[in-house]
Structure formats: C-alpha cells, structure tokens
Design a protein around this motif. Structure first.
Motif, PDB file in Angstrom:
ATOM      1  N   LYS A  19      61.227  17.751 104.414  1.00  0.00           N
ATOM      2  CA  LYS A  19      61.410  18.671 103.276  1.00  0.00           C
ATOM      3  C   LYS A  19      60.341  19.747 103.301  1.00  0.00           C
ATOM      4  CE  LYS A  19      63.718  15.697  99.974  1.00  0.00           C
ATOM      5  NZ  LYS A  19      63.672  15.098  98.642  1.00  0.00           N
ATOM      6  N   GLU A  60      54.972  20.405  92.507  1.00  0.00           N
ATOM      7  CA  GLU A  60      55.664  20.619  91.231  1.00  0.00           C
ATOM      8  C   GLU A  60      56.839  19.656  91.082  1.00  0.00           C
ATOM      9  OE1 GLU A  60      55.662  22.124  87.562  1.00  0.00           O
ATOM     10  OE2 GLU A  60      54.208  22.646  89.103  1.00  0.00           O
ATOM     11  N   LEU A  61      57.578  19.448  92.139  1.00  0.00           N
ATOM     12  CA  LEU A  61      58.691  18.508  92.099  1.00  0.00           C
ATOM     13  C   LEU A  61      58.210  17.084  91.851  1.00  0.00           C
ATOM     14  CD1 LEU A  61      60.865  19.887  95.034  1.00  0.00           C
ATOM     15  CD2 LEU A  61      61.384  20.015  92.587  1.00  0.00           C
ATOM     16  N   ALA A  62      57.069  16.736  92.406  1.00  0.00           N
ATOM     17  CA  ALA A  62      56.516  15.390  92.202  1.00  0.00           C
ATOM     18  C   ALA A  62      56.121  15.189  90.736  1.00  0.00           C
ATOM     19  CB  ALA A  62      55.301  15.187  93.110  1.00  0.00           C
ATOM     20  N   LYS A  63      55.611  16.241  90.077  1.00  0.00           N
ATOM     21  CA  LYS A  63      55.257  16.160  88.658  1.00  0.00           C
ATOM     22  C   LYS A  63      56.496  15.882  87.805  1.00  0.00           C
ATOM     23  CE  LYS A  63      51.699  19.697  88.630  1.00  0.00           C
ATOM     24  NZ  LYS A  63      51.366  20.996  88.013  1.00  0.00           N
ATOM     25  N   GLU A  64      57.595  16.518  88.139  1.00  0.00           N
ATOM     26  CA  GLU A  64      58.836  16.348  87.369  1.00  0.00           C
ATOM     27  C   GLU A  64      59.358  14.936  87.473  1.00  0.00           C
ATOM     28  OE1 GLU A  64      61.739  19.250  88.477  1.00  0.00           O
ATOM     29  OE2 GLU A  64      60.469  20.934  87.906  1.00  0.00           O
ATOM     30  N   ARG A  65      59.126  14.259  88.584  1.00  0.00           N
ATOM     31  CA  ARG A  65      59.633  12.917  88.793  1.00  0.00           C
ATOM     32  C   ARG A  65      58.807  11.853  88.087  1.00  0.00           C
ATOM     33  NH1 ARG A  65      60.432  14.364  94.744  1.00  0.00           N
ATOM     34  NH2 ARG A  65      62.447  15.363  94.678  1.00  0.00           N
ATOM     35  N   SER A  66      57.548  12.196  87.773  1.00  0.00           N
ATOM     36  CA  SER A  66      56.691  11.189  87.153  1.00  0.00           C
ATOM     37  C   SER A  66      56.640  11.307  85.649  1.00  0.00           C
ATOM     38  CB  SER A  66      55.279  11.284  87.720  1.00  0.00           C
ATOM     39  OG  SER A  66      54.767  12.594  87.634  1.00  0.00           O
TER      40      SER A  66
END
Length: 66
Positions: A19, A60-66
C-alpha cells in the motif's frame, strides 16, 4: 467496485506493491502532473516527497481505525 478499479487492483497485486508503494506512486504521479514549479521536480526530492505523502496518508488511515 467498477471493472476498471478491479483491473487496477489486480495489476497492483501482480506487481507485489505494498500500500505504501502504491500511495507513493500515486503521489509521485500527482506531483509530476501538477505543473507547479519547485524543488519537488528534482528526482531525489520528488521521491522523498512522494514517500512522505504516502506515510502521512497511512498514518492518518491508522488513526481512523483506532
């Protein structure tokens, strides 16, 4: 998912791109196509900037998942 999107994903999987690599590739294409003058047009800087954009998106995507 459209047929075109599905084909794109098949190509990315076939190329074994992560990715991060896919995001960096897209960022690099965008920076090249922007037509905006600047130091990002120097290949070494372009590569660095593209990876930084990819890393920022992944963070940023990792923040949304947590």
């Amino acid at each position: 998912m459209t047929q075109q999107e599905s084909l794109y994903m098949d190509v990315m999987v076939a190329l074994h791109l992560t990715k991060r690599e896919q995001f960096a590739m897209a960022a690099m294409q965008g920076l090249c196509a922007s037509g905006i003058a600047g130091t990002h047009n120097i290949p070494k800087n372009l590569s660095r900037d593209a990876v930084q954009h990819a890393d920022a998106l992944l963070a940023e995507l990792a923040k949304e998942r947590s």
